[in-house]
Write a protein that holds these residues in place. Structure first.
Motif, PDB file in Angstrom:
ATOM      1  N   HIS A   1     -10.853  -5.047 -55.847  1.00  0.00           N
ATOM      2  CA  HIS A   1     -10.209  -5.884 -54.548  1.00  0.00           C
ATOM      3  C   HIS A   1     -11.203  -7.148 -54.467  1.00  0.00           C
ATOM      4  CE1 HIS A   1      -9.202  -1.946 -52.730  1.00  0.00           C
ATOM      5  NE2 HIS A   1      -8.348  -2.490 -53.274  1.00  0.00           N
TER       6      HIS A   1
ATOM      7  N   GLU B   1       0.664  -0.725 -48.719  1.00  0.00           N
ATOM      8  CA  GLU B   1       0.864  -0.837 -50.129  1.00  0.00           C
ATOM      9  C   GLU B   1       2.404  -0.865 -50.394  1.00  0.00           C
ATOM     10  OE1 GLU B   1      -1.339   1.105 -53.216  1.00  0.00           O
ATOM     11  OE2 GLU B   1      -3.100   1.166 -52.282  1.00  0.00           O
TER      12      GLU B   1
ATOM     13  N   GLU C   1       3.495  -4.144 -49.090  1.00  0.00           N
ATOM     14  CA  GLU C   1       2.883  -5.203 -50.105  1.00  0.00           C
ATOM     15  C   GLU C   1       3.871  -5.744 -51.106  1.00  0.00           C
ATOM     16  OE1 GLU C   1      -1.034  -6.183 -52.221  1.00  0.00           O
ATOM     17  OE2 GLU C   1      -0.938  -4.583 -51.148  1.00  0.00           O
ATOM     18  N   ARG C   2       4.470  -4.556 -51.585  1.00  0.00           N
ATOM     19  CA  ARG C   2       5.430  -4.379 -52.567  1.00  0.00           C
ATOM     20  C   ARG C   2       6.916  -4.542 -52.382  1.00  0.00           C
ATOM     21  NH1 ARG C   2       1.328  -1.791 -54.218  1.00  0.00           N
ATOM     22  NH2 ARG C   2       0.302  -1.643 -56.127  1.00  0.00           N
TER      23      ARG C   2
ATOM     24  N   GLN D   1       5.891 -10.672 -45.836  1.00  0.00           N
ATOM     25  CA  GLN D   1       4.587 -10.734 -45.770  1.00  0.00           C
ATOM     26  C   GLN D   1       4.149 -10.545 -44.249  1.00  0.00           C
ATOM     27  OE1 GLN D   1       3.690 -14.790 -46.739  1.00  0.00           O
ATOM     28  NE2 GLN D   1       3.948 -14.592 -49.065  1.00  0.00           N
TER      29      GLN D   1
ATOM     30  N   ALA E   1       3.783  -6.627 -44.265  1.00  0.00           N
ATOM     31  CA  ALA E   1       2.597  -6.109 -44.881  1.00  0.00           C
ATOM     32  C   ALA E   1       1.448  -6.568 -44.301  1.00  0.00           C
ATOM     33  CB  ALA E   1       2.587  -6.979 -46.312  1.00  0.00           C
TER      34      ALA E   1
ATOM     35  N   ASN F   1      -8.164  -9.137 -49.490  1.00  0.00           N
ATOM     36  CA  ASN F   1      -7.554  -9.784 -51.067  1.00  0.00           C
ATOM     37  C   ASN F   1      -6.270 -10.124 -50.868  1.00  0.00           C
ATOM     38  OD1 ASN F   1      -8.223 -10.164 -53.671  1.00  0.00           O
ATOM     39  ND2 ASN F   1      -6.975  -8.051 -54.038  1.00  0.00           N
ATOM     40  N   TYR F   2      -5.282  -9.287 -50.000  1.00  0.00           N
ATOM     41  CA  TYR F   2      -4.017  -9.619 -50.186  1.00  0.00           C
ATOM     42  C   TYR F   2      -3.814 -10.873 -49.151  1.00  0.00           C
ATOM     43  CZ  TYR F   2       0.904  -9.254 -48.437  1.00  0.00           C
ATOM     44  OH  TYR F   2       2.237  -9.488 -48.176  1.00  0.00           O
ATOM     45  N   CYS F   3      -4.513 -11.081 -48.222  1.00  0.00           N
ATOM     46  CA  CYS F   3      -4.105 -12.307 -47.359  1.00  0.00           C
ATOM     47  C   CYS F   3      -4.537 -13.341 -48.223  1.00  0.00           C
ATOM     48  CB  CYS F   3      -5.010 -12.184 -46.064  1.00  0.00           C
ATOM     49  SG  CYS F   3      -4.444 -10.648 -44.629  1.00  0.00           S
TER      50      CYS F   3
ATOM     51  N   LYS G   1      -4.253 -13.776 -51.386  1.00  0.00           N
ATOM     52  CA  LYS G   1      -3.159 -13.793 -52.484  1.00  0.00           C
ATOM     53  C   LYS G   1      -1.779 -14.836 -51.677  1.00  0.00           C
ATOM     54  CE  LYS G   1      -3.816  -9.908 -55.019  1.00  0.00           C
ATOM     55  NZ  LYS G   1      -3.220  -8.560 -55.604  1.00  0.00           N
TER      56      LYS G   1
END
Length: 545
Positions: A221, A428, A431-432, A436, A439, A470-472, A474
């Protein structure tokens, strides 16, 4: 040898069998071929055609039948144990045919309960009545070395036996050492499975293994500094584990090497080097762990990966026999079953052994129906995760909803770990698959649940923060990511301060299913068949009177 088609009708005649007997026997004994391979060799190279039944009839007539008899297996295990105690490697022969160690272990796993008891008695040196007359067809000996290069006596005419290759010898010797170690630890009272209401004895290995996996999660991450800091803490704590190992210690050690190597081969090699040298410094030379490392380092990571399945099966088979022979509580049994499930889903444990263990536990009442249903949901969790890894998002979402529906039928305080892991799955999935906004909302739900269940500075909460942060980043949500980054930093300091004050991990992990991701690569087919096994066993339990 015959080089023309056999018999007037294409099949081998009595004369053909007589002329080919020595060659077929050589294939069978010296090259250790399967019957199918022998048949194919004879057909391709010598135009020798015969059915399976014809081969088996001839083998029986010639006295080279393949089946291992119960009394022969018991005698082999008796001799192997005695020789291992004396530090001698062993190769076993029955009627002149070398017995493959893996085949012998498979025989053990599938043996009837009465035969299993005889084997265990023989290994402990307590022979059954009538067993004083040893089986003459069984020979166990040390592999013969090749002759010395300076042997020059021309009058010596020998056909040297080739010593077993290292890659075959090492796992067999490791199995023998582990078997003796486990027997001795349980029989001498070093390991005691927890009585009802007590803390399980195997917590140390689970805690240590959990933090190793968490270190890799942080690295994935983007929290590389903190991930390696946690890994360093794990290496430091290995010394304490080594001095007071529990019954899962060696399995956790072996798994750790595979986990680290799956991320980076150098990490795996570094751990092997560190653990083997530390063991040599702390423990006496003759200690079983030093004996194990002296063999494992010969094969390195490639050998560990190649033989992990056989060694895990041998380890868990012996461990399970001792656990099942004692009064244990449901928690211990469920923990053990989960380890079997995890290793089978990874492909490191045969389906036959898993099926035997799970069926026996459910039908014998070692684990309750509620516990079996919980393990089914835990296996479904693994199915959803591995489906996500294969980009089967719809399948993962369906399975996740099934888990949540099952949890909704239970009290709100029940199964907190599984509830948190279901929140991980939904994050997850969104997320996929989702927007957004969906997620991010699922991520906040995960953080809220993690903090409620574990606390603000627990390793589970920290890893959840690192994943959502980490997602935010991205998706460009920098304001939210920066805030989560600041939260992570402050909570990480609390985590490290607690670890330093305790000179140990801040939290002890007493459940193997605590961790929310897959440590080793799992195969969707293995996970699916495990789900189906539980569903079938539960149905049989419902149908039984």
């Amino acid at each position: 040898m015959s080089t023309t088609p056999t018999g007037h009708n294409g099949w081998a005649t009595a004369n053909d069998w007589a002329s080919q007997r020595d060659y077929i026997t050589t294939l069978y004994r010296d090259q250790n071929k399967t019957l199918k391979e022998i048949m194919q060799t004879m057909q391709d190279n010598h135009q020798f055609y015969a059915t399976v039944r014809m081969y088996k009839a001839r083998f029986q007539k010639w006295g080279i039948e393949k089946k291992i008899k119960a009394e022969e297996a018991v005698e082999i295990f008796r001799q192997q144990t005695a020789r291992a105690a004396a530090g001698k490697p062993t190769v076993a022969y029955i009627r002149g045919r070398r017995i493959d160690p893996d085949r012998l272990q498979r025989y053990r796993y599938r043996a009837a309960p009465l035969i299993s008891k005889k084997i265990m008695r023989a290994e402990k040196g307590a022979d059954d009545e009538g067993s004083n007359s040893r089986i003459s067809q069984v020979i166990c000996r040390t592999p013969s070395p090749s002759p010395s290069p300076d042997t020059t006596d021309s009058n010596v005419s020998i056909s040297p036996r080739i010593e077993e290759p290292t890659e075959l010898r090492v796992p067999h010797e490791c199995m023998q050492i582990l078997r003796n170690f486990i027997n001795g630890a349980f029989d001498n009272g070093i390991w005691q499975m927890a009585a009802k209401g007590d803390r399980a004895e195997m917590n140390g290995a689970f805690t240590w293994q959990h933090y190793v996996a968490s270190s890799q999660g942080l690295i994935r991450h983007g929290r590389i500094k903190e991930g390696f800091s946690l890994l360093g803490m794990c290496f430091d704590q290995y010394k304490l584990q080594l001095q007071q190992p529990d019954s899962m210690f060696w399995l956790a050690t072996y798994k750790c090497a595979i986990v680290l190597a799956s991320q980076n081969n150098k990490l795996g090699d570094a751990f092997i080097d560190y653990a083997s040298k530390l063991t040599a410094l702390i423990l006496p030379r003759g200690h079983p762990f030093n004996q194990l490392w002296s063999r494992v380092v010969l094969t390195g990571m490639s050998g560990i990966n190649d033989h992990a399945g056989a060694i895990f099966e041998s380890y868990l088979d012996m461990w399970g026999r001792h656990v099942n022979s004692r009064e244990t509580n449901t928690t211990n049994d469920v923990q053990g079953a989960f380890v079997f499930i995890q290793l089978h889903c990874t492909g490191l444990l045969s389906y036959n052994l898993l099926e035997t263990v799970i069926q026996a536990m459910i039908t014998g009442g070692a684990i309750s129906r509620e516990a079996a249903e919980f393990l089914l949901q835990e296996t479904k969790f693994r199915l959803a995760l591995v489906s996500l890894g294969r980009r089967r998002v719809k399948k993962a979402e369906t399975v996740t909803k099934e888990i949540i529906e099952w949890l909704d039928t239970r009290p709100p305080s029940a199964y907190p770990d599984l509830r948190c892991k279901a929140a991980w799955l939904m994050f997850e999935v969104k997320e996929r698959k989702g927007t957004q906004a969906e997620a991010v909302q699922a991520g906040h739900n995960l953080l809220k649940l993690s903090q409620e269940i574990y606390g603000p500075s627990h390793i589970q909460t920290l890893e959840a923060i690192s994943a959502v942060e980490n997602y935010c980043r991205k998706i460009g949500a920098t304001a939210g990511a920066d805030q989560m980054g600041r939260d992570f930093e402050s909570r990480w300091r609390v985590f490290r301060d607690t670890a330093d004050a305790k000179s140990n991990f801040p939290q002890q992990i007493d459940q193997p299913w605590y961790y929310r991701s897959i440590e080793l690569g799992e195969k969707v087919g293995y996970v699916q068949e495990t789900v189906e096994l539980f569903e079938r066993c539960l149905k049989l339990s419902d149908d039984s009177p």
